[in-house]
Write a protein that holds these residues in place. Structure first.
Motif, PDB file in Angstrom:
ATOM      1  N   VAL A  59       1.083  -0.714  -0.035  1.00 40.79           N
ATOM      2  CA  VAL A  59       0.289  -0.421   0.238  1.00 40.79           C
ATOM      3  C   VAL A  59       1.099   1.281  -0.411  1.00 40.79           C
ATOM      4  CG1 VAL A  59      -1.684   0.966   1.585  1.00 40.79           C
ATOM      5  CG2 VAL A  59      -1.683  -1.063   1.235  1.00 40.79           C
ATOM      6  N   THR A  60       0.400   2.099  -1.125  1.00 41.68           N
ATOM      7  CA  THR A  60       1.883   3.094  -1.759  1.00 41.68           C
ATOM      8  C   THR A  60       1.019   4.495  -0.624  1.00 41.68           C
ATOM      9  OG1 THR A  60       0.747   3.949  -3.563  1.00 41.68           O
ATOM     10  CG2 THR A  60       2.889   2.238  -2.787  1.00 41.68           C
ATOM     11  N   ARG A  61      -0.363   4.647  -0.698  1.00 44.07           N
ATOM     12  CA  ARG A  61      -1.573   5.900   0.172  1.00 44.07           C
ATOM     13  C   ARG A  61      -2.361   5.319   0.530  1.00 44.07           C
ATOM     14  NH1 ARG A  61      -3.490  11.012  -2.710  1.00 44.07           N
ATOM     15  NH2 ARG A  61      -4.133  12.194  -0.388  1.00 44.07           N
ATOM     16  N   ALA A  62      -2.896   5.448   1.211  1.00 43.23           N
ATOM     17  CA  ALA A  62      -4.422   5.046   2.262  1.00 43.23           C
ATOM     18  C   ALA A  62      -4.828   6.765   2.728  1.00 43.23           C
ATOM     19  CB  ALA A  62      -4.570   4.442   2.702  1.00 43.23           C
ATOM     20  N   TYR A  63      -6.019   7.123   2.335  1.00 39.72           N
ATOM     21  CA  TYR A  63      -6.885   8.096   2.606  1.00 39.72           C
ATOM     22  C   TYR A  63      -7.990   8.514   2.567  1.00 39.72           C
ATOM     23  CZ  TYR A  63      -7.798   9.907  -2.418  1.00 39.72           C
ATOM     24  OH  TYR A  63      -8.249   9.598  -3.025  1.00 39.72           O
ATOM     25  N   LEU A  64      -8.901   9.336   2.983  1.00 42.95           N
ATOM     26  CA  LEU A  64     -10.190   9.990   3.542  1.00 42.95           C
ATOM     27  C   LEU A  64     -10.530  10.955   2.489  1.00 42.95           C
ATOM     28  CD1 LEU A  64     -10.702   8.881   7.369  1.00 42.95           C
ATOM     29  CD2 LEU A  64     -12.108   7.690   5.309  1.00 42.95           C
ATOM     30  N   ARG A  65     -10.975  12.033   1.523  1.00 45.39           N
ATOM     31  CA  ARG A  65     -11.338  12.387   1.980  1.00 45.39           C
ATOM     32  C   ARG A  65     -12.941  12.967   1.801  1.00 45.39           C
ATOM     33  NH1 ARG A  65     -12.402  13.064  -4.176  1.00 45.39           N
ATOM     34  NH2 ARG A  65     -14.009  12.426  -3.741  1.00 45.39           N
ATOM     35  N   ILE A  66     -13.747  13.462   2.829  1.00 42.63           N
ATOM     36  CA  ILE A  66     -14.779  14.146   3.564  1.00 42.63           C
ATOM     37  C   ILE A  66     -14.680  15.237   2.721  1.00 42.63           C
ATOM     38  CG2 ILE A  66     -15.563  14.834   5.484  1.00 42.63           C
ATOM     39  CD1 ILE A  66     -13.683  12.237   6.943  1.00 42.63           C
ATOM     40  N   ARG A  67     -16.062  15.071   2.534  1.00 39.75           N
ATOM     41  CA  ARG A  67     -16.756  16.784   2.046  1.00 39.75           C
ATOM     42  C   ARG A  67     -18.367  16.814   3.137  1.00 39.75           C
ATOM     43  NH1 ARG A  67     -17.947  16.979  -4.327  1.00 39.75           N
ATOM     44  NH2 ARG A  67     -18.528  14.956  -3.256  1.00 39.75           N
ATOM     45  N   TRP A  68     -18.508  17.647   3.470  1.00 43.66           N
ATOM     46  CA  TRP A  68     -19.805  18.042   5.036  1.00 43.66           C
ATOM     47  C   TRP A  68     -20.511  19.368   4.065  1.00 43.66           C
ATOM     48  CZ3 TRP A  68     -20.991  13.546   8.114  1.00 43.66           C
ATOM     49  CH2 TRP A  68     -21.930  14.047   8.416  1.00 43.66           C
ATOM     50  N   PHE A  69     -21.599  19.385   4.013  1.00 40.22           N
ATOM     51  CA  PHE A  69     -22.173  20.550   3.722  1.00 40.22           C
ATOM     52  C   PHE A  69     -23.562  21.341   4.311  1.00 40.22           C
ATOM     53  CE2 PHE A  69     -21.057  17.679   0.320  1.00 40.22           C
ATOM     54  CZ  PHE A  69     -20.550  18.401  -1.045  1.00 40.22           C
ATOM     55  N   GLU A  70     -24.161  22.053   4.475  1.00 36.94           N
ATOM     56  CA  GLU A  70     -24.588  22.802   4.847  1.00 36.94           C
ATOM     57  C   GLU A  70     -26.382  22.533   5.213  1.00 36.94           C
ATOM     58  OE1 GLU A  70     -24.761  27.578   4.472  1.00 36.94           O
ATOM     59  OE2 GLU A  70     -22.083  27.337   5.007  1.00 36.94           O
ATOM     60  N   THR A  71     -26.027  21.605   4.566  1.00 35.82           N
ATOM     61  CA  THR A  71     -27.861  20.818   4.286  1.00 35.82           C
ATOM     62  C   THR A  71     -27.581  19.338   4.979  1.00 35.82           C
ATOM     63  OG1 THR A  71     -26.816  19.671   1.981  1.00 35.82           O
ATOM     64  CG2 THR A  71     -28.073  22.121   2.084  1.00 35.82           C
TER      65      THR A  71
END
Length: 145
Positions: A59-71
């Motif tokens: 494994v060369t990279r592991a990540y989370l990308r989190i987006r949260w909206f006002e809705t």
């Protein structure tokens, strides 16, 4: 549902206050090497890069990308990238769409659309706890083989 499928309904503006809280919460975890809040390459997200010591050598990279909206909509994308050039992806989503219910999960290994209808709690802390538990189980499985 939108009249034009090429123009999906808006998720609304990014909730920067919640993103800051998420980043602070994740920064307290030993799972992550680096937490980036709204970096230039993802100005609408928190990026949490896993400590690769939790993973086997391929494994060369592991990540989370989190987006949260006002809705209260969100998208949490997890990716593992391998030396082979392959990846393993999944995504937890809450947003209006024309492919699933508002709450849905795009399963691994390639997070296809449509996904699977799902139920998620309302509070970001509960959503994040559920996602991290799923991912902890994924990571533990590497070492159970």
């Amino acid at each position: 549902m939108p009249d034009d499928a090429t123009d999906p309904p808006s998720r609304g503006p990014i909730d920067t206050e919640i993103l800051d809280r998420i980043a602070a919460h994740l920064a307290r975890s030993d799972r992550f090497d680096d937490i980036e809040t709204q970096p230039p390459y993802a100005p609408n997200a928190v990026i949490a890069n896993y400590d690769l010591g939790y993973f086997p050598g391929g494994v060369t990279r592991a990540y989370l990308r989190i987006r949260w909206f006002e809705t209260v909509d969100f998208s949490i994308h997890y990716s593992e990238q391998y030396q082979t050039g392959n990846s393993w992806e999944c995504r937890w989503d809450r947003h209006p769409n024309d492919h699933n219910t508002r709450n849905h999960f795009h399963p691994p290994p390639d997070a296809p659309t449509p996904g699977e209808d799902a139920d998620y709690p309302d509070d970001w802390r509960d959503v994040l706890a559920a996602v991290l538990t799923d991912l902890d189980n994924r990571i533990e499985a590497f070492w159970d083989e």
